[in-house]
Write a protein that holds these residues in place. Structure first.
Motif, PDB file in Angstrom:
ATOM      1  N   VAL A   1       2.296   7.297  -6.501  1.00  0.00           N
ATOM      2  CA  VAL A   1       1.280   8.271  -6.928  1.00  0.00           C
ATOM      3  C   VAL A   1       1.612   9.651  -6.374  1.00  0.00           C
ATOM      4  O   VAL A   1       1.509  10.669  -7.078  1.00  0.00           O
ATOM      5  N   ALA A   2       2.031   9.695  -5.103  1.00  0.00           N
ATOM      6  CA  ALA A   2       2.341  10.973  -4.461  1.00  0.00           C
ATOM      7  C   ALA A   2       3.485  11.702  -5.152  1.00  0.00           C
ATOM      8  O   ALA A   2       3.480  12.933  -5.258  1.00  0.00           O
ATOM      9  N   MET A   3       4.487  10.960  -5.614  1.00  0.00           N
ATOM     10  CA  MET A   3       5.630  11.580  -6.284  1.00  0.00           C
ATOM     11  C   MET A   3       5.183  12.383  -7.505  1.00  0.00           C
ATOM     12  O   MET A   3       5.783  13.415  -7.845  1.00  0.00           O
ATOM     13  N   ILE A   4       4.120  11.953  -8.148  1.00  0.00           N
ATOM     14  CA  ILE A   4       3.609  12.633  -9.345  1.00  0.00           C
ATOM     15  C   ILE A   4       2.631  13.751  -8.979  1.00  0.00           C
ATOM     16  O   ILE A   4       2.689  14.853  -9.519  1.00  0.00           O
TER      17      ILE A   4
ATOM     18  N   GLY B   1       0.804  -1.219   0.000  1.00  0.00           N
ATOM     19  CA  GLY B   1       0.000   0.000   0.000  1.00  0.00           C
ATOM     20  C   GLY B   1       0.835   1.265   0.000  1.00  0.00           C
ATOM     21  O   GLY B   1       0.605   2.171  -0.822  1.00  0.00           O
ATOM     22  N   VAL B   2       1.821   1.351   0.898  1.00  0.00           N
ATOM     23  CA  VAL B   2       2.620   2.579   0.969  1.00  0.00           C
ATOM     24  C   VAL B   2       3.498   2.741  -0.263  1.00  0.00           C
ATOM     25  O   VAL B   2       3.765   3.868  -0.709  1.00  0.00           O
ATOM     26  N   SER B   3       3.950   1.640  -0.854  1.00  0.00           N
ATOM     27  CA  SER B   3       4.758   1.734  -2.068  1.00  0.00           C
ATOM     28  C   SER B   3       3.936   2.287  -3.229  1.00  0.00           C
ATOM     29  O   SER B   3       4.387   3.171  -3.979  1.00  0.00           O
ATOM     30  N   ALA B   4       2.716   1.789  -3.372  1.00  0.00           N
ATOM     31  CA  ALA B   4       1.847   2.270  -4.447  1.00  0.00           C
ATOM     32  C   ALA B   4       1.451   3.729  -4.229  1.00  0.00           C
ATOM     33  O   ALA B   4       1.514   4.553  -5.151  1.00  0.00           O
ATOM     34  N   LEU B   5       1.065   4.062  -2.995  1.00  0.00           N
ATOM     35  CA  LEU B   5       0.650   5.433  -2.695  1.00  0.00           C
ATOM     36  C   LEU B   5       1.811   6.411  -2.822  1.00  0.00           C
ATOM     37  O   LEU B   5       1.625   7.564  -3.238  1.00  0.00           O
ATOM     38  N   SER B   6       3.018   5.962  -2.479  1.00  0.00           N
ATOM     39  CA  SER B   6       4.189   6.831  -2.584  1.00  0.00           C
ATOM     40  C   SER B   6       4.511   7.159  -4.036  1.00  0.00           C
ATOM     41  O   SER B   6       4.918   8.279  -4.368  1.00  0.00           O
TER      42      SER B   6
END
Length: 336
Positions: free
Chosen positions: A170-173, A163-168
């Motif tokens: 997305v957040a970078m963009i 979860g945190v890897s996927a959300l991170s």
């Protein structure tokens, strides 16, 4: 060393080698894919590891995979201390420090309450909240190592890392767009990015995509969040120790040895005596230990177990991420 002790060590090495080597190969493949396709290396390591989950059953690799998922993980977390210096934290003044402490404490508390409201154990809220508030996958792995064993622990850890890897990613963009939309100054944009994006690599990518000043500030703020890992691990160990949460009856240590290692390395790194090449080497070794460990964790799980978690954990992690963004923007507005 006696011949009996030497024979025992050699036997132990032979027992652990197959599982460790397989984990290392998976980690190398995940690193190659991450470098060529730009996705988080932890996510690749998990997915490749899960594809080889049959190796963690009865067989030659089982003992080595167990060792790698537990002991190599703790070594990697301890080595994270080489990323932190007191000078870096002092350089930004007291406001970012107060902001980081506030957001970490409040986010974890809210996550624990939200997890309980959704029907999960409070420890799951501490795990997801710590990963969201501190440093993503690394924090999830560190907290999991400090928390007591329970039947759903590994599945909860793997879900949190995914979860945190996927959300991170997305957040970078998305987060640089949010910083621009709110008209944040380069320094405040760096504070925003460093205080909200989960993983260090994505913080660096997002920060320097905006400007050098933003990237520098974001990196230091992010490292301040990493520094919060030690007190959070200590708090988690104290809480579980008081609750006696380990079903085996064995109380966890008040301060795990890998947390002591983290603190010692952070203090050594703060002296300024550590050469840049040594610091870089230790940081790279830490990264490899964590990737190898998450590869082993992936091999210990089943896809059908992760598919059975339902929508509530996803809502919890997305909610924690949105809450963190709103909290940081509010604190920046108050501090302006």
């Amino acid at each position: 060393m006696s011949s009996l002790a030497l024979a025992s060590i050699q036997g132990r090495v032979r027992e652990l080698a197959p599982g460790f080597v397989v984990s290392l190969i998976v980690a190398a493949a995940a690193t190659f894919l991450s470098e060529h396709y730009g996705a988080p290396v932890m996510l690749f390591a998990l997915l490749l590891g899960m594809a080889l989950n049959f190796l963690s059953g009865e067989g030659q690799c089982k003992a080595g995979i167990e060792f790698t998922a537990r002991s190599v993980l703790r070594i990697g977390v301890a080595l994270l201390g080489m990323r932190i210096t007191l000078e870096q934290i002092a350089g930004l003044g007291w406001k970012p420090v107060a902001l980081v402490v506030t957001l970490v404490v409040v986010t974890i508390l809210v996550s624990v309450v939200a997890a309980k409201a959704l029907g999960f154990q409070r420890l799951f809220g501490m795990l997801t909240g710590g990963a969201t508030a501190i440093c993503g996958a690394s924090a999830a792995l560190a907290l999991a190592a400090a928390l007591p064993n329970h039947p759903q622990k590994e599945r909860a850890t793997l879900f949190t890392v995914i979860g945190v890897s996927a959300l991170s990613t997305v957040a970078m963009i998305v987060y640089p767009m949010i910083a621009n939309w709110f008209g944040l100054s380069p320094q405040n944009a760096g504070v925003f990015l460093g205080a909200t994006i989960h993983d260090v690599a994505q913080v660096v990518g997002a920060g320097y995509s905006m400007s050098t000043e933003t990237g520098d500030t974001a990196t230091v703020v992010k490292l301040m969040r990493v520094a919060m890992l030690l007190p959070v691990i200590l708090a988690a160990a104290m809480i579980t120790r008081m609750q006696g949460a380990d079903p085996t009856g064995k109380r966890p240590p008040l301060l795990p040895m890998f947390a002591v290692g983290f603190l010692v390395l952070a203090c050594v790194n703060s002296t300024g005596w550590v050469p840049q090449v040594v610091q870089g080497g230790v940081n790279e070794l830490s990264r490899w230990c964590l990737v190898v460990a998450i590869s082993a964790l992936g091999m210990k799980t089943q896809l059908k177990e992760l598919a059975a978690v339902g929508i509530k954990p996803i809502l919890l992690m997305v909610g924690e991420t949105v809450f963190l963004v709103a909290l940081v923007l509010l604190l920046l507005h108050w501090g302006a």
